[in-house]
Design a protein around this motif. Structure first.
Motif, mmCIF file in Angstrom:
data_model
loop_
_atom_site.group_PDB
_atom_site.id
_atom_site.type_symbol
_atom_site.label_atom_id
_atom_site.label_comp_id
_atom_site.label_asym_id
_atom_site.label_seq_id
_atom_site.Cartn_x
_atom_site.Cartn_y
_atom_site.Cartn_z
ATOM 1 N N GLY A 1 9.138 -42.691 27.633
ATOM 2 C CA GLY A 1 8.426 -44.009 27.704
ATOM 3 C C GLY A 1 8.500 -44.216 29.364
ATOM 4 O O GLY A 1 7.280 -44.791 29.699
ATOM 5 N N ILE A 2 9.356 -43.729 30.159
ATOM 6 C CA ILE A 2 9.321 -44.170 31.734
ATOM 7 C C ILE A 2 8.330 -43.223 32.270
ATOM 8 O O ILE A 2 7.785 -43.442 33.267
ATOM 9 C CB ILE A 2 10.781 -43.865 32.143
ATOM 10 N N LEU B 1 13.257 -40.282 23.929
ATOM 11 C CA LEU B 1 12.266 -41.214 23.777
ATOM 12 C C LEU B 1 12.101 -42.196 25.033
ATOM 13 O O LEU B 1 10.979 -42.757 25.658
ATOM 14 C CB LEU B 1 12.475 -42.351 22.758
ATOM 15 N N ALA B 2 13.235 -42.566 25.536
ATOM 16 C CA ALA B 2 13.389 -43.601 26.767
ATOM 17 C C ALA B 2 12.608 -42.774 27.855
ATOM 18 O O ALA B 2 11.894 -43.166 28.733
ATOM 19 C CB ALA B 2 14.846 -43.706 27.080
ATOM 20 N N VAL B 3 13.180 -41.345 28.251
ATOM 21 C CA VAL B 3 12.319 -40.612 29.128
ATOM 22 C C VAL B 3 11.134 -40.557 29.183
ATOM 23 O O VAL B 3 10.397 -40.694 30.111
ATOM 24 C CB VAL B 3 13.016 -39.280 29.459
ATOM 25 N N SER C 1 21.673 -40.198 35.015
ATOM 26 C CA SER C 1 20.997 -41.141 33.808
ATOM 27 C C SER C 1 20.896 -40.355 32.622
ATOM 28 O O SER C 1 21.481 -41.171 31.633
ATOM 29 C CB SER C 1 19.587 -41.367 34.285
ATOM 30 N N ALA D 1 23.542 -41.246 29.524
ATOM 31 C CA ALA D 1 23.084 -41.909 28.037
ATOM 32 C C ALA D 1 23.439 -41.006 26.849
ATOM 33 O O ALA D 1 23.608 -41.709 25.960
ATOM 34 C CB ALA D 1 21.610 -41.964 28.355
ATOM 35 N N GLN D 2 23.242 -39.816 27.220
ATOM 36 C CA GLN D 2 23.677 -38.966 25.917
ATOM 37 C C GLN D 2 24.986 -38.971 25.583
ATOM 38 O O GLN D 2 25.497 -39.143 24.358
ATOM 39 C CB GLN D 2 23.264 -37.657 26.275
ATOM 40 N N LEU E 1 17.003 -40.633 21.002
ATOM 41 C CA LEU E 1 16.650 -41.927 21.904
ATOM 42 C C LEU E 1 16.578 -41.708 23.392
ATOM 43 O O LEU E 1 16.067 -42.263 23.996
ATOM 44 C CB LEU E 1 18.055 -42.837 21.672
ATOM 45 N N THR E 2 17.382 -40.624 24.011
ATOM 46 C CA THR E 2 17.314 -40.482 25.473
ATOM 47 C C THR E 2 16.006 -39.817 25.498
ATOM 48 O O THR E 2 15.266 -40.158 26.533
ATOM 49 C CB THR E 2 18.438 -39.309 25.775
#
Length: 308
Positions: free
Chosen positions: A292-293, A288-290, A265, A269-270, A285-286
């Motif tokens: 958040g999850i 921040l997404a991680v 994943s 994404a990167q 961004l990667t």
């Protein structure tokens, strides 16, 4: 971001970046598997894990020079010998580090973090003193050079395919070792209940040492694979250590399946975001997404169920 490209161009871009992400995924998996064994099974935060990877890379570099100079007729097979030596050398150093340093710091995660961070600085300086500050590269065997054309616009490098096959083979070997061997049963017993494992006759100190050594040895193999796709410098390992910890935590500490899923994943994404944005923005961004999850699922994608 996508408006300037046609559908055909976007498909080609996603295919090429997706494959580039698979190569990055392979390095992440090899690095993270070793770290997942150490961090997930032993609770040790090994900040020197990247330097064990670079140790394997330098071993591969030395073996390539040796074959190139003295055994050019056998140069095509040098990588397999270098990979085995990288595992042995990195694993042996890991066992020495566990015996002299880590075993005194169990259940003290902050102390292990600081101690291994100091070890990483020592190893970086040692690499700089022995090999110099500049990056070095290996000569790729002839059979790994070139690419395979999939379409008119998409080509797949052979060395990238080899690294991916190697990563999947190592992942399968780690799975068999952890879940289909006596040693793996002992490791899981120590993780579940160290006191009870010691009471039934398992040598927990020996199990810890082998676990740390195998984790570092896998990092050495990651370093050997890294030489096929990039050059090696004294501080190259630090470029991957944060991403590797991110992979392990996001996948779920101690979960091999989670490690592989997380590495896939994050690498995809990167790789895709780097094409349309800058490398730093792709990482931000990667991350921040991680984060958040993890706020929703702090145990990671796949969490081991342990009896408390």
């Amino acid at each position: 971001m996508f408006a300037d490209y046609s559908w055909g161009e976007l498909l080609s871009i996603f295919a090429m970046q997706g494959f580039a992400g698979l190569i990055l995924f392979s390095v992440f998996v090899l690095m993270a598997l070793g770290l997942a064994i150490i961090f997930g099974q032993m609770g040790v935060i090994n900040m020197a894990h990247g330097e064990f990877m670079i140790l394997g890379a330098y071993v591969t570099y030395l073996v390539s020079r040796l074959f190139e100079t003295y055994m050019p007729a056998l140069f095509g097979i040098y990588f397999f010998i270098a990979m085995a030596l990288a595992f042995v050398v990195a694993g042996a150093l890991g066992m020495v580090v566990e015996w002299t340093l880590i075993r005194r710091l169990y259940k003290r995660p902050l102390d292990t973090l600081l101690a291994t961070w100091g070890l990483s600085l020592i190893l970086q300086q040692l690499f700089r003193s022995v090999f110099g500050p500049r990056e070095v590269g290996v000569t790729i065997p002839q059979w790994m050079m070139g690419s395979l054309p999939l379409t008119d616009t998409i080509e797949v490098p052979i060395n990238g395919l080899f690294v991916m096959v190697l990563a999947m083979s190592i992942s399968a070997a780690i799975y068999v070792l952890m879940f289909r061997s006596r040693w793996g049963l002992q490791v899981r017993a120590v993780v579940a209940n160290r006191t009870m494992a010691d009471a039934v006759g398992i040598n927990t100190e020996r199990t810890d040492r082998l676990t740390f050594g195998i984790g570092c040895g896998v990092a050495g193999v990651a370093g050997a694979a890294f030489t096929m796709i990039g050059s090696t410098g004294p501080t190259s390992g630090q470029l991957y250590i944060v991403d590797t910890f991110l992979v392990v935590v996001f996948g779920g500490a101690g979960s091999l399946i989670g490690t592989i899923a997380s590495a896939f994943s994050i690498s995809q994404a990167q790789s895709i975001l780097e094409f349309f944005l800058s490398g730093s923005m792709a990482k931000v961004l990667t991350l921040l997404a991680v984060v958040g999850i993890l706020m929703v699922r702090p145990q990671g994608l796949f969490a081991l169920k342990l009896r408390k």
